[in-house]
Design a protein around this motif. Structure first.
Motif, PDB file in Angstrom:
ATOM      1  N   SER A 254       0.841  -1.201   0.000  1.00 37.56           N
ATOM      2  CA  SER A 254       0.000   0.000   0.000  1.00 37.56           C
ATOM      3  C   SER A 254       0.877   1.252   0.000  1.00 37.56           C
ATOM      4  O   SER A 254       0.594   2.228  -0.716  1.00 37.56           O
ATOM      5  N   THR A 257       2.395   1.857  -3.447  1.00 36.60           N
ATOM      6  CA  THR A 257       1.413   2.437  -4.377  1.00 36.60           C
ATOM      7  C   THR A 257       1.243   3.925  -4.122  1.00 36.60           C
ATOM      8  O   THR A 257       1.214   4.732  -5.067  1.00 36.60           O
ATOM      9  N   ASN A 261       2.304   6.774  -6.854  1.00 35.66           N
ATOM     10  CA  ASN A 261       1.258   7.708  -7.292  1.00 35.66           C
ATOM     11  C   ASN A 261       1.680   9.154  -7.056  1.00 35.66           C
ATOM     12  O   ASN A 261       1.450  10.031  -7.899  1.00 35.66           O
ATOM     13  N   VAL A 273      -1.511   8.553 -13.068  1.00 34.65           N
ATOM     14  CA  VAL A 273      -1.920   7.672 -11.973  1.00 34.65           C
ATOM     15  C   VAL A 273      -2.971   6.677 -12.472  1.00 34.65           C
ATOM     16  O   VAL A 273      -2.923   5.488 -12.160  1.00 34.65           O
ATOM     17  N   ALA A 274      -3.926   7.188 -13.260  1.00 36.97           N
ATOM     18  CA  ALA A 274      -4.967   6.310 -13.811  1.00 36.97           C
ATOM     19  C   ALA A 274      -4.356   5.228 -14.700  1.00 36.97           C
ATOM     20  O   ALA A 274      -4.734   4.054 -14.624  1.00 36.97           O
ATOM     21  N   TYR A 276      -1.205   4.101 -14.661  1.00 34.63           N
ATOM     22  CA  TYR A 276      -0.402   3.203 -13.822  1.00 34.63           C
ATOM     23  C   TYR A 276      -1.302   2.215 -13.083  1.00 34.63           C
ATOM     24  O   TYR A 276      -1.005   1.016 -13.011  1.00 34.63           O
ATOM     25  N   THR A 277      -2.422   2.722 -12.553  1.00 35.93           N
ATOM     26  CA  THR A 277      -3.362   1.862 -11.828  1.00 35.93           C
ATOM     27  C   THR A 277      -3.912   0.778 -12.744  1.00 35.93           C
ATOM     28  O   THR A 277      -3.987  -0.391 -12.368  1.00 35.93           O
ATOM     29  N   ARG A 281      -3.242  -3.297 -12.435  1.00 35.55           N
ATOM     30  CA  ARG A 281      -4.351  -4.248 -12.291  1.00 35.55           C
ATOM     31  C   ARG A 281      -4.104  -5.488 -13.159  1.00 35.55           C
ATOM     32  O   ARG A 281      -4.342  -6.619 -12.744  1.00 35.55           O
TER      33      ARG A 281
END
Length: 456
Positions: A254, A257, A261, A273-274, A276-277, A281
């Motif tokens: 956590s 991340t 970010n 960030v979007a 990378y997220t 996933r």
């Protein structure tokens, strides 16, 4: 498979045991992901605030789940070693200790945590999602015993090689949750509280099913009875020696991340960030087979260590690294080839369509990242299997926080390479950290083989 055959399996051919144990574990993890996605899909129809509430609750909830998984891993490691050493009394007592510890934690944590829920959500910036978060959180955290108990009972079955029934229990949880979500949320009009109750009820049924197998049907190798419970500080510390580092690893991931970010926002925008997220996933999805393989290794390595069989310990470790690498190469190639198609899954709507090429670029970069995962992961699992949870934690700490964060900062911010520097830092950090972890694992296995050979 009978309990005797399960025990023969984990005491026998390590390659065969790993193959038979890992596949059901992979399926159970895919089921977990399926019902988490289903939760998000159904709650999303309540509006963005309700979905945001799940986003705020999920990281905290995963720490709670990590606590249950930690106790389960600690019990799994201890029991596997006891089975390998043919010490059934210690295996039974270890199982009883893990359940007593789970019940104590499930009583104490909600008493401390629930009054802090609202201030915590405010601190996280919940805003309009605050009430949704409170409504959902009060239920899942107040009745967290079902999640902890589900994790530990599943771990007890896995520790004796009974992964098939552990997977059936997870399938029951996933299917029930998917079915109950729309009924409770919309048909009964319970809103986000309905999602929480659907999760609680499905996990409770899973606990009842596993409880029936252990205490009702009594066809497991382990005899878990509180009547014969004998408190042992040694067993408590043995379980916690794996449980605490295992839970801490969730906190480390956590923190990683959050750190990545923050750097992406500094060098680019929240769009980064979007992307990378979305990319991570897919990486996490690809890691499920590797984690399944590693969980099987934990059990087999524990049994080999308990039996003082250094050759089998080394064979299991090397076999899982080789199979894991083959899996990573195949999955990495698929990520690279189909990156544009995969990216569309996360950017199918018109407001996000412009992110498609950026997400595809992230996927092509992180397909390299996935190649290094088996080396560090299998080393960490071996250490957990033999009861050295702190060493496993150090490997994760070095790889994730020290190597990945430091390299990302140096390349992305200090040297000014920006977005590509941050991504390259994650990949290089993973490579360096995995090599360190693997080398440590190889050294430990080599020394253990020599030590067991001298004693023999």
């Amino acid at each position: 498979m009978s309990s005797n055959k399960n025990i023969e399996l984990i005491r026998g051919d390590s390659k065969k045991a790993i193959r038979k144990l890992s596949v059901p574990i992979m399926l159970s993890m895919l089921l977990i992901m399926a019902y988490e996605i289903a939760d998000s899909i159904w709650v999303a129809r309540l509006g963005p605030d309700a979905l945001a509430a799940l986003g705020f609750i999920t990281p905290v909830f995963m720490i709670i789940i990590g606590l249950g998984n930690g106790i389960g891993s600690g019990a799994n490691s201890l029991i596997a070693r006891a089975i390998g050493g043919r010490n059934k009394e210690r295996a039974d007592n270890g199982a009883a200790h893990s359940l007593v510890m789970t019940i104590i934690i499930a009583i104490i944590v909600p008493i401390i945590f629930l009054p802090m829920l609202k201030p915590m959500l405010n601190l996280m910036g919940a805003g309009n999602a605050l009430q949704y978060g409170i409504d959902y959180g009060n239920i899942v955290f107040g009745l967290m015993i079902v999640f902890l108990l589900s994790s530990v009972l599943s771990a007890l079955l896995k520790s004796e090689g009974d992964v098939n029934r552990a997977t059936v229990a997870m399938a029951i949880t996933a299917i029930l949750n998917i079915v109950l979500d729309p009924i409770f949320i919309y048909m009964l009009g319970w809103g986000i509280q309905g999602a929480a109750w659907a999760t609680i009820i499905s996990a409770s049924i899973s606990c009842l099913v596993m409880g029936y197998w252990i205490w009702g049907k009594k066809d497991t190798y382990l005899s878990v009875t509180f009547k014969g419970f004998k408190f042992s500080k040694n067993i408590v510390f043995d379980i916690l020696g794996v449980a605490i580092p295992n839970t801490a690893e969730t906190l480390i991931m956590s923190t990683l991340t959050i750190g990545i970010n923050a750097m992406l926002v500094i060098v680019a925008t929240t769009d980064a960030v979007a992307c990378y997220t979305a990319g991570m996933r897919i990486v996490q999805l690809c890691m499920i087979p590797l984690i399944g393989l590693g969980t099987a290794l934990l059990t087999v390595a524990g049994a080999a260590y308990g039996a003082r069989d250094g050759e089998k310990l080394g064979l299991s470790f090397n076999y899982c690294v080789k199979i894991g690498l083959i899996m990573s190469v195949i999955m990495g190639a698929c990520m690279f080839i189909f990156a544009p198609q995969i990216a569309v899954i996360f950017s199918y709507s018109s407001p996000t369509a412009y992110l498609t090429p950026q997400i595809a670029q992230v996927l092509k970069i992180f397909c390299i990242f996935s190649l290094f995962v088996p080396f560090g992961l299998m080393a960490a699992m071996v250490f957990q299997g033999v009861g050295k949870g702190t060493t496993s934690l150090i490997i994760t700490l070095c790889k994730s926080l020290l190597c990945e964060l430091i390299f990302s900062y140096i390349l992305g911010i200090l040297f000014g390479f920006g977005l590509m520097g941050v991504y390259a830092g994650v990949v290089i950090g993973s490579l360096v950290g995995s090599i360190l972890g693997y080398s440590w694992g190889r050294l430990f296995v080599s020394k253990t083989k020599k030590r067991f050979a001298r004693k023999a």
